[in-house]
Design an enzyme around this catalytic site. Structure first.
Site, PDB file in Angstrom:
ATOM      1  CD  GLU A 188      -1.663  -2.348   1.786  1.00 13.78           C
ATOM      2  OE1 GLU A 188      -0.481  -2.502   2.174  1.00 13.78           O
ATOM      3  OE2 GLU A 188      -2.537  -3.225   1.901  1.00 13.78           O
ATOM      4  CG  HIS A 220     -10.343  -7.191   8.066  1.00 12.64           C
ATOM      5  ND1 HIS A 220      -9.415  -7.510   9.028  1.00 12.64           N
ATOM      6  CD2 HIS A 220      -9.794  -7.560   6.883  1.00 12.64           C
ATOM      7  CE1 HIS A 220      -8.357  -8.056   8.449  1.00 12.64           C
ATOM      8  NE2 HIS A 220      -8.555  -8.097   7.157  1.00 12.64           N
TER       9      HIS A 220
END
Lengths: 335, 344
Positions: free
Chosen positions: B54, B123
């Site tokens: 990322e 998450h």
């Protein structure tokens, strides 16, 4: 540990993953469910060299290692069932299983187990001389910045750390080699780490390589990097859309293939060559996903069977199934 | 006008922009699978599959935007922003300020957010307050397919960095990918009006403009994403009890439509914030500040997330803003007379 002992741990890990899979399919485990099926030889082989006081940092497939380490199976299952009797009272779920007493901690953030393992090693060196830390992660994590930084940190500080790369060739639904420059082992060597490359389906080879590396770390000879090639038997997670589409192009895959076909035939878009390259790549991914799905030839448990003989293997598997069956019942997962 | 699912409405806006403007590219983890139709139509040079890096690919998207492209970086789950925060916090958000508006960063970061399907605390976070706390970023969080399409269209025309958050309970493909996985044995409390709806192709929803979803003079409920649908459901129950609610859908967190909030609260004298993000140091406190700064002193309450989101479905239901919690908080607010002239 002898071959039977290693096989026993692999069978326990597999039985646990299979029980988890059944509960997930029944809808009793929520969210994503990343199994470690295919990683049992790595779990059994590495943990065989660990002692009390050693620490383990785990990724989103933590259950085989935790099973081998001796975490209460019923408590782990109850956790995944979201029950108050779970080891974290239903607060954590499978990606965040931890054991403070066993110094084992997992995380769902790719790559994060490496710096955590380095910290465990640092604390171990200061507080538990002769102890080691192990960090487990996949080949996908080898492209994560925090992991690459940890390779350097571990070497620079000569930490008592074993970095275990469970290389299954996949980064979620991407082929790792399609998004990776160079080789993970050469990369780790470039940071000055001792490296070893083993067949992660061969439990004896894993155990031997891990024992050497862990001995070195215990003796203050610094960190090592172990790459173990493993199969991924149940996709990225259970219900993996790519695996389902690959397995059943006319069923689960129909929508995907239909959407892709009509998009590739759109009036506007990229050149014909670009569109063709995309479609070919998608078809290739589906072919590879289909091939790996529960591939018995590469299944480490099947391969380990020959090391102990059929009779012993069957007995150990039956014992493992019985143990996990009791854990499922104790967790309240039985019907 | 077409009837589209939430995710398809976003993809349609992306496809439209890509067909119109060759500078628009998509990059991120697994995009060949997640955006397979875009991949097949525009090819691997405009839909680039990235490694799980990322920091590298969001950082590269910032550079690509500064270099003349208009990238959409896909972060899968906004929780993963931890791995690339520098590119947003210290790079993308700062360029326009440093150059006094001379150099802009036309970047869209597309990520899913939110809970309600039992995936646990790493998450299912909202995090829009954290990101909106960074000057220089825009943060949008649609609640309907029409807004999802319109806000993505606007984000792709905007010359600065926009974080586009897609709630997983609204996006059937994501909920299927992460929550169901082909199972018929699980169910989710999905708001039907958020999942599928009429979409006007190419119609822009401007950044920073809230929408009034329901009119009432007794109480203002401000929310976004799934919270809007929960608030509307609560408002319908409350109406039967004689409490009429304004339900305001912010749509953008930054820029924040303070004018719309203040106008409603000036009328009702009561403000209830329904925010799936963390309670403290975030959007709900900012809204309280907004009305105070406007000289109002309404009755105030908030229904937010208090700590780490628990994994177990029944605990998660208690942790996330629910119709029951919203209705209870509204009743409590309505019981007390607002301290405003003309009310009470």
């Amino acid at each position: 540990m002898d071959a039977a002992g290693l096989f026993r741990q692999m069978a326990r890990a597999r039985a646990f993953e299979d029980a988890t899979s059944a509960l997930w399919r029944e809808g009793r485990i929520s969210g994503e469910m990343h199994l470690g099926t295919g990683e049992e030889a790595v779990a059994a082989g590495v943990v065989a060299s660990l002692r009390p006081g050693d620490a383990v940092a785990l990724d989103h497939r933590p259950t085989p290692v935790l099973t081998v380490l001796g975490v209460d199976l019923a408590g782990m299952l109850a956790e995944m069932l979201g029950m108050e009797s779970g080891i974290h009272r239903g607060r954590a779920g499978h990606m965040h299983l931890m054991s403070r007493t066993l110094l084992a901690s997992s995380s769902g953030i790719v790559g994060s187990s490496a710096p955590l393992g380095a910290g465990f090693a640092l604390a171990g060196r200061a507080l538990r001389p002769g102890s080691v830390a192990v960090a487990f992660f996949g080949d996908g994590a080898m492209n994560q910045g925090m992991l690459l930084e940890t390779l350097n940190l571990a070497a620079a500080w000569s930490l008592p750390l074993l970095l275990v790369c469970k290389d299954n060739g996949w980064s979620i639904t991407t082929r790792t080699d399609a998004v990776t420059g160079g080789d993970p082992v050469a990369r780790a060597r470039g940071f000055g780490l001792e490296t070893v490359d083993v067949d992660g389906g061969d439990v004896g080879a894993v155990a031997e390589a891990a024992a050497d590396a862990i001995d070195r770390a215990r003796n203050g000879e610094g960190p090592s990097f172990l790459r173990a090639r493993v199969p991924r038997l149940d996709g990225h997670f259970l219900g993996d859309a790519l695996v389902r589409a690959a397995r059943s192009p006319a069923g689960d895959g129909r929508q995907l293939l239909g959407d892709v076909t009509s998009a590739a035939l759109s009036r506007t878009g990229g050149g014909l060559g670009d569109r063709a390259r995309s479609v070919v790549r998608l078809l290739d991914l589906m072919r590879r996903a289909r091939r790996e799905d529960r591939d018995t030839r590469h299944d480490p448990l099947e391969r380990a069977r020959s090391t102990v003989g059929q009779e012993v293997a069957s007995r150990l598997e039956a014992e493992a199934l019985a143990e996990v069956g009791r854990a499922v019942a104790a967790a309240g997962g039985a019907h | 006008m077409a009837r589209l699912e939430f995710g398809a409405a976003i993809d349609a806006a992306v496809a439209e922009a890509m067909a119109r403007d060759p500078r628009v590219i998509v990059l991120g983890e697994d995009v060949h699978t997640l955006r397979a139709p875009l991949f097949a139509r525009f090819g691997p040079r405009r839909v680039l599959s990235a490694p799980i890096s990322e920091a590298a690919f969001v950082g590269a998207a910032v550079g690509a935007a500064m270099g003349g492209l208009r990238p959409i970086a896909e972060l899968m789950l906004v929780d993963f922003v931890g791995s690339c925060l520098d590119s947003l916090l210290n790079q993308a958000s700062k360029v326009e300020g440093f150059t006094h508006g001379d150099w802009k960063v036309p970047l869209v970061v597309r990520a899913t957010c939110g809970g309600g399907y039992g995936d646990g605390g790493q998450h299912e976070q909202a995090l829009w307050g954290l990101l909106a706390g960074i000057p220089g970023l825009s943060v949008v969080v649609p609640s309907t397919p029409a807004d999802a399409h319109g806000l993505m269209t606007a984000a792709l025309r905007h010359d600065g960095p926009v974080i586009f958050l897609e709630h997983k309970l609204l996006s059937r493909s994501w909920l299927e990918f992460l929550g169901a996985g082909g199972r018929k044995t699980v169910s989710f409390d999905v708001p039907p009006d958020g999942v599928e709806g009429e979409v006007l192709a190419g119609e822009e929803v401007p950044l920073g403009v809230a929408a009034i979803r329901r009119h009432g003079d007794g109480l203002t409920i401000v929310s976004l994403a799934v919270g809007v649908h929960r608030a509307i459901a609560a408002a319908e129950i409350l109406a039967r009890e004689g409490i009429d609610c304004d339900v305001l859908d912010l749509r953008s967190v930054r820029p924040l439509d303070r004018v719309a909030v203040v106008a409603s609260v000036a009328r009702t004298g009561r403000l209830l914030v329904v925010d799936e993000d963390y309670r403290e140091f975030g959007l709900s406190g900012e809204l309280a500040a907004a009305v105070l700064e406007a000289g109002l002193s309404p009755r105030f309450a908030r229904v937010c997330v208090d700590g780490t989101i628990p994994y177990a479905r029944h605990l998660e239901d208690l942790a996330l803003p629910s119709v029951a919690r919203i209705a209870e908080a509204a009743r409590e607010l309505a019981r007390v007379s607002p301290d405003l002239p003309g009310h009470g």
